[in-house]
Design an enzyme around this catalytic site. Structure first.
Site, short mmCIF file in Angstrom:
data_model
loop_
_atom_site.label_atom_id
_atom_site.label_comp_id
_atom_site.label_asym_id
_atom_site.label_seq_id
_atom_site.Cartn_x
_atom_site.Cartn_y
_atom_site.Cartn_z
N ASN A 1 -43.19 116.77 72.89
CA ASN A 1 -42.01 116.83 72.26
C ASN A 1 -41.44 115.50 71.29
O ASN A 1 -40.22 115.45 71.22
CB ASN A 1 -40.87 117.13 73.34
CG ASN A 1 -40.73 115.81 74.04
OD1 ASN A 1 -41.61 115.41 74.36
ND2 ASN A 1 -39.62 115.89 74.81
N GLU A 2 -42.42 114.63 70.95
CA GLU A 2 -41.88 113.45 70.29
C GLU A 2 -41.16 113.68 69.24
O GLU A 2 -40.29 112.73 68.90
CB GLU A 2 -43.34 112.63 69.78
CG GLU A 2 -44.17 111.93 71.10
CD GLU A 2 -45.03 113.04 71.91
OE1 GLU A 2 -45.15 114.03 71.72
OE2 GLU A 2 -45.69 112.28 72.71
N GLY B 1 -45.67 112.07 76.94
CA GLY B 1 -47.03 111.43 77.71
C GLY B 1 -47.14 112.06 78.91
O GLY B 1 -48.21 112.12 79.38
N LEU C 1 -43.73 108.59 78.61
CA LEU C 1 -43.80 107.19 78.40
C LEU C 1 -42.27 106.61 78.89
O LEU C 1 -41.48 107.49 78.60
CB LEU C 1 -44.33 106.71 77.02
CG LEU C 1 -45.60 107.21 76.72
CD1 LEU C 1 -46.09 106.37 75.21
CD2 LEU C 1 -46.84 107.05 77.76
#
Ligand SMILES: CCCCCCCC/C=C\C=C\CC(=O)SCCNC(=O)CCNC(=O)[C@H](O)C(C)(C)COP(=O)(O)OP(=O)(O)OC[C@H]1O[C@@H](n2cnc3c(N)ncnc32)[C@H](O)[C@@H]1OP(=O)(O)O
Length: 302
Positions: free
Chosen positions: A177-178, A153, A108
């Site tokens: 990996n957020e 994303g 994202l």
């Protein structure tokens, strides 16, 4: 609503056959990135579609340099290209890949989630949801030819396809990996991962924000095949033959059977999910974490 309007405008202005330059005849041969000519290529500034109707598939190339970050415009263009292919009976499959060397997608677009207002965050998140729903449930066979790194994303996009071929390059890590950014993968990212690699692998990978290099990604089932870098596209084409040999209606119904319960969960809670996202991303602490992360990316260069 805003997305629908945006998509209508973009459909008219962007989804045109690939042309050589101003005044060129639509639908004629045009140049393809990397050399050569492409008959009947079409697309938009950020998405190049190379159709092969005789073979029943098209290659969708993401080209939003430098890192194919999923900006609102880019998401919209991808949706429009997908819609066009889905509504043409000549196409049964797509191969999605990148035109940006070494990067499948950086995920994202952090700039869409940083320093903007709640209306923008809501519009952006709706587009992200839409992209996932459309790719995850597409009646087309979707193969990802992953020719670069694909965090967050970018990984979700790959996970939404039916089959993933990853180039064997230790730099091409893939994963959600957020948590490393101080953010939380929403439940439908999590569900998509669980459906692919199982609960335990997903639980560990999500909490630690793991990015898997190719051999590991293959071992845990995040990707289906790892091949030498120069064979990613040909391997994706080869595997497609197997998928296209299955009676289409049976395969499509089976895909729906497998995926609809996961998609339905978001469809039922779509507005609430948008509200959650807007609340979450608007928090001072989250904004600060995102700014710091973007700053770190910049500093890495110097
Ligand atoms: C309580 C429950 C509530 C639930 C709420 C849900 C909340 C969920 C919220 C968000 C979910 C987000 C999912 C995501 O996808 S976040 C994005 C994650 N992506 C990353 O971590 C990747 C970051 N990028 C990199 O690691 C590298 O850029 C890499 C892709 C490896 C490429 O490296 P390199 O080739 O060296 O290129 P640079 O790092 O120099 O980058 C070039 C320029 O691109 C900019 N950049 C990079 N990534 C992004 C991005 N994702 N978005 C926007 N911009 C990006 C980078 O800053 C450089 O810019 P500049 O040239 O101006 O310095």
């Amino acid at each position: 609503m805003a997305l629908a309007v945006g998509m209508r405008v973009l459909t008219r202005s962007l989804l045109r056959p690939w042309v050589r330059g101003p005044g060129a005849t639509p639908g004629r041969t045009g140049p393809v990135a990397g050399g050569g000519d492409c008959v009947r290529c079409f697309g938009s500034p950020r998405v190049l579609v190379e159709p092969d109707p005789a073979a029943g598939f098209a290659v969708m190339k993401m080209r939003n340099p430098p890192v194919n970050s999923l900006s609102l415009e880019f998401l919209t263009e991808m949706l429009i290209s997908l819609e066009k292919l889905e509504s043409d009976k000549a196409f049964h499959a797509i191969i999605i890949t990148s035109d940006c060397p070494g990067i499948f997608s950086a995920g994202l677009d952090l700039k869409e989630m940083c320093g903007r207002d709640p209306t923008h965050y809501a519009e952006y998140w709706k587009a992200v949801q839409e992209l996932w729903l459309r790719f995850y449930l597409s009646h087309l066979v979707v193969i990802s030819a992953i020719n670069g790194v694909s965090p967050a994303g970018g990984c979700l996009l790959a996970l939404s396809s039916d089959y993933r071929v990853l180039a064997d390059n230790p730099k091409y890590a893939i994963g959600l990996n957020e948590t490393l950014l101080g953010i939380v993968a929403p439940f439908w990212f999590k569900d998509t991962l669980v459906n692919t690699v199982g609960h335990r692998v997903a639980e560990r990978a999500l909490q630690l924000g793991l990015l898997f290099p190719p051999a590991e990604a293959l071992r845990v089932g995040m990707v289906d095949q790892v091949v030498p870098e120069d064979q990613v596209q040909s391997a994706a084409r080869s595997v497609l033959a197997q998928w296209l040999a299955i009676p289409g209606h049976a395969r499509q119904l089976t895909k729906t059977l497998m995926r609809k319960p996961t998609a339905d969960r978001l469809l039922k809670e779509r507005d609430a999910d948008i509200q959650n996202f807007v609340r979450f991303i608007s928090r001072d602490a989250i904004q600060k974490a995102l700014r710091t992360y973007l700053e770190k990316l910049k500093q890495k260069k110097s």
